[in-house]
Design a protein around this motif. Structure first.
Motif, mmCIF file in Angstrom:
data_model
loop_
_atom_site.group_PDB
_atom_site.id
_atom_site.type_symbol
_atom_site.label_atom_id
_atom_site.label_comp_id
_atom_site.label_asym_id
_atom_site.label_seq_id
_atom_site.Cartn_x
_atom_site.Cartn_y
_atom_site.Cartn_z
ATOM 1 N N ALA A 77 0.828 -1.200 0.000
ATOM 2 C CA ALA A 77 0.000 0.000 0.000
ATOM 3 C C ALA A 77 0.869 1.259 0.000
ATOM 4 C CB ALA A 77 -0.935 -0.003 1.202
ATOM 5 N N LEU A 78 2.013 1.206 0.699
ATOM 6 C CA LEU A 78 2.954 2.328 0.666
ATOM 7 C C LEU A 78 3.481 2.562 -0.738
ATOM 8 C CD1 LEU A 78 5.153 1.840 3.878
ATOM 9 C CD2 LEU A 78 3.500 3.671 3.434
ATOM 10 N N VAL A 79 3.774 1.461 -1.425
ATOM 11 C CA VAL A 79 4.254 1.580 -2.806
ATOM 12 C C VAL A 79 3.159 2.173 -3.689
ATOM 13 C CG1 VAL A 79 5.162 0.309 -4.795
ATOM 14 C CG2 VAL A 79 5.843 -0.358 -2.487
ATOM 15 N N ASP A 80 1.926 1.727 -3.494
ATOM 16 C CA ASP A 80 0.798 2.308 -4.239
ATOM 17 C C ASP A 80 0.726 3.814 -4.026
ATOM 18 O OD1 ASP A 80 -0.006 -0.192 -5.126
ATOM 19 O OD2 ASP A 80 -1.488 -0.454 -3.534
ATOM 20 N N GLU A 84 2.145 4.204 -7.392
ATOM 21 C CA GLU A 84 0.917 3.784 -8.080
ATOM 22 C C GLU A 84 1.135 2.698 -9.120
ATOM 23 O OE1 GLU A 84 -0.671 7.456 -9.624
ATOM 24 O OE2 GLU A 84 -1.647 7.915 -7.717
ATOM 25 N N ARG A 85 2.165 1.880 -8.931
ATOM 26 C CA ARG A 85 2.393 0.777 -9.863
ATOM 27 C C ARG A 85 3.386 -0.211 -9.256
ATOM 28 N NH1 ARG A 85 5.351 3.362 -15.045
ATOM 29 N NH2 ARG A 85 5.670 1.171 -15.602
ATOM 30 N N VAL A 86 3.300 -1.461 -9.678
ATOM 31 C CA VAL A 86 4.294 -2.483 -9.352
ATOM 32 C C VAL A 86 4.546 -3.273 -10.625
ATOM 33 C CG1 VAL A 86 4.829 -4.570 -8.031
ATOM 34 C CG2 VAL A 86 3.592 -2.690 -6.932
ATOM 35 N N ASP A 87 5.755 -3.176 -11.132
ATOM 36 C CA ASP A 87 6.115 -3.866 -12.371
ATOM 37 C C ASP A 87 6.853 -5.170 -12.129
ATOM 38 O OD1 ASP A 87 5.449 -1.656 -14.466
ATOM 39 O OD2 ASP A 87 6.613 -0.620 -12.924
ATOM 40 N N ALA A 88 7.547 -5.264 -10.999
ATOM 41 C CA ALA A 88 8.379 -6.444 -10.762
ATOM 42 C C ALA A 88 8.485 -6.731 -9.269
ATOM 43 C CB ALA A 88 9.778 -6.229 -11.338
ATOM 44 N N LEU A 89 8.614 -8.012 -8.961
ATOM 45 C CA LEU A 89 8.796 -8.454 -7.576
ATOM 46 C C LEU A 89 9.915 -9.475 -7.542
ATOM 47 C CD1 LEU A 89 7.941 -8.915 -4.566
ATOM 48 C CD2 LEU A 89 6.342 -10.645 -5.440
ATOM 49 N N VAL A 90 10.849 -9.278 -6.626
ATOM 50 C CA VAL A 90 11.920 -10.252 -6.377
ATOM 51 C C VAL A 90 11.769 -10.736 -4.944
ATOM 52 C CG1 VAL A 90 14.407 -10.675 -6.326
ATOM 53 C CG2 VAL A 90 13.444 -9.054 -7.999
ATOM 54 N N CYS A 91 11.387 -12.001 -4.781
ATOM 55 C CA CYS A 91 11.208 -12.592 -3.447
ATOM 56 C C CYS A 91 12.525 -13.204 -2.997
ATOM 57 C CB CYS A 91 10.107 -13.650 -3.475
ATOM 58 S SG CYS A 91 8.456 -12.981 -3.644
ATOM 59 N N ASN A 92 13.278 -12.432 -2.226
ATOM 60 C CA ASN A 92 14.602 -12.844 -1.790
ATOM 61 C C ASN A 92 14.684 -13.120 -0.289
ATOM 62 O OD1 ASN A 92 17.709 -12.882 -1.964
ATOM 63 N ND2 ASN A 92 17.333 -11.187 -0.554
ATOM 64 N N ALA A 93 13.752 -12.610 0.496
ATOM 65 C CA ALA A 93 13.832 -12.764 1.952
ATOM 66 C C ALA A 93 13.921 -14.240 2.327
ATOM 67 C CB ALA A 93 12.616 -12.123 2.613
ATOM 68 N N LYS A 134 -2.131 -8.959 -7.698
ATOM 69 C CA LYS A 134 -3.325 -8.106 -7.670
ATOM 70 C C LYS A 134 -3.068 -6.789 -8.382
ATOM 71 C CE LYS A 134 -5.329 -9.972 -3.413
ATOM 72 N NZ LYS A 134 -5.620 -9.725 -1.977
ATOM 73 N N ARG A 135 -1.823 -6.361 -8.419
ATOM 74 C CA ARG A 135 -1.467 -5.104 -9.059
ATOM 75 C C ARG A 135 -1.008 -5.322 -10.500
ATOM 76 N NH1 ARG A 135 -1.258 -5.072 -3.777
ATOM 77 N NH2 ARG A 135 -1.524 -3.103 -2.628
ATOM 78 N N MET A 136 -0.444 -6.474 -10.802
ATOM 79 C CA MET A 136 0.044 -6.741 -12.158
ATOM 80 C C MET A 136 -1.063 -7.191 -13.106
ATOM 81 S SD MET A 136 3.589 -8.789 -11.325
ATOM 82 C CE MET A 136 4.956 -8.011 -10.465
ATOM 83 N N LYS A 137 -2.001 -7.981 -12.618
ATOM 84 C CA LYS A 137 -3.011 -8.562 -13.508
ATOM 85 C C LYS A 137 -3.864 -7.521 -14.237
ATOM 86 C CE LYS A 137 -3.641 -13.325 -12.086
ATOM 87 N NZ LYS A 137 -4.619 -14.352 -11.650
ATOM 88 N N PRO A 138 -4.249 -6.420 -13.604
ATOM 89 C CA PRO A 138 -5.036 -5.428 -14.352
ATOM 90 C C PRO A 138 -4.306 -4.875 -15.580
ATOM 91 C CG PRO A 138 -5.286 -5.043 -12.010
ATOM 92 C CD PRO A 138 -4.205 -6.072 -12.164
ATOM 93 N N SER A 139 -2.969 -4.791 -15.518
ATOM 94 C CA SER A 139 -2.191 -4.294 -16.661
ATOM 95 C C SER A 139 -1.814 -5.410 -17.622
ATOM 96 C CB SER A 139 -0.922 -3.585 -16.169
ATOM 97 O OG SER A 139 -0.015 -4.524 -15.606
ATOM 98 N N GLY A 140 -1.925 -6.660 -17.163
ATOM 99 C CA GLY A 140 -1.614 -7.801 -18.021
ATOM 100 C C GLY A 140 -0.145 -8.066 -18.217
#
Length: 257
Positions: A77-80, A84-93, A134-140
């Motif tokens: 939500a902070l990123v939103d 207002e967008r999320v293009d990439a996610l790297v799950c490293n934790a 949830k943020r990527m799917k609307p943009s495809g």
């Protein structure tokens, strides 16, 4: 000044090791990067270091417990709010508990350690991927990279059973997400590092690392930059037809040819 067109990447566990190398590489490539870890001192130290070379407006940090779905959702939500967008996610934790004698033997792993490792390494990735999709799917379109391990690909030499199980399970998670994103330009891949010279790996001259070095055909331990270079490529437009893959970065220690 920060570009509103620059892509936004989120990196979990981004304050040290492979995560910090990835954040550094993505900032250099023109991304805006949001990252978190659970250790507030590590986050602050990483942010201070990055601000010496990168635009502060392109960096967003927080202290987040990836085991907590509400905390993960609050970070997204902070990123939103900021970009207002999320293009990439790297799950490293990730965590890999060890004591002076190494990983706990399989027969001695207790419920607390088992659940803690799986909660961070696997379930935490699930919460982050749900929020990202949830943020990527609307943009495809979008990119997700899960950081696995050579320990999840072959007979483990160093890691304990909870870590091995959690990293192996990421392949199944990736398959499920590939199916869930059918028909879109969202790609999900797993990067499986071998022995990388990070704080988690410890002193490069330790007996454990020297033994690992003898198993690596290229004759050196890996670096965070080695892994970050592949991640940066997988997030790029050029990697748009690479989907559902596990890519090893281990100098030849494990070569499934």
């Amino acid at each position: 000044m920060e570009s509103q067109q620059a892509p936004v990447a989120i990196v979990t566990g981004g304050s040290t090791g492979i995560g910090l190398s990835t954040v550094t590489a993505l900032l250099a490539a023109g991304y805006r990067v949001a990252f978190f870890s659970q250790n507030v001192q590590h986050v602050q130290k990483a942010e201070d270091m990055l601000r010496t070379t990168a635009d502060a407006s392109a960096i967003l940090t927080a202290c987040v417990d990836v085991r907590s779905k509400p905390s993960v959702n609050a970070f997204f939500a902070l990123v939103d709010e900021r970009w207002e967008r999320v293009d990439a996610l790297v799950c490293n934790a990730g965590i890999s508990p060890k004591d002076a004698h190494g990983a706990v033997p399989f027969e001695d792993v207790d419920a607390a350690q088992w659940h803690d490792v799986l909660s961070v390494n696997l379930t935490g990735a699930v919460w982050c991927c749900q929020a990202a999709l949830k943020r990527m799917k609307p943009s495809g379109r979008g990119r997700i990279v899960l950081i696995g391990s050579v320990a999840g690909r072959t007979i483990p030499k160093i890691a304990g059973a909870p870590y091995v199980a959690s990293k192996a399970a990421l392949a199944g998670l990736a398959k499920s997400m590939v199916a869930a994103c059918n028909g879109s330009a969202i790609t999900i891949n797993v990067v499986a590092p071998g022995r990388i010279a990070t704080d988690m790996a410890g002193d490069p001259t330790s007996s454990t690392n020297l033994e690992a070095l003898r198993r690596i055909p290229v004759g050196r331990l890996g670096t965070g930059a080695d892994v970050a270079a592949l991640i940066r490529f997988l997030l790029s437009d050029e990697a748009g037809f690479i989907n559902g893959a596990i890519i090893d970065v281990n100098g030849g220690e494990f070569a499934p040819l």
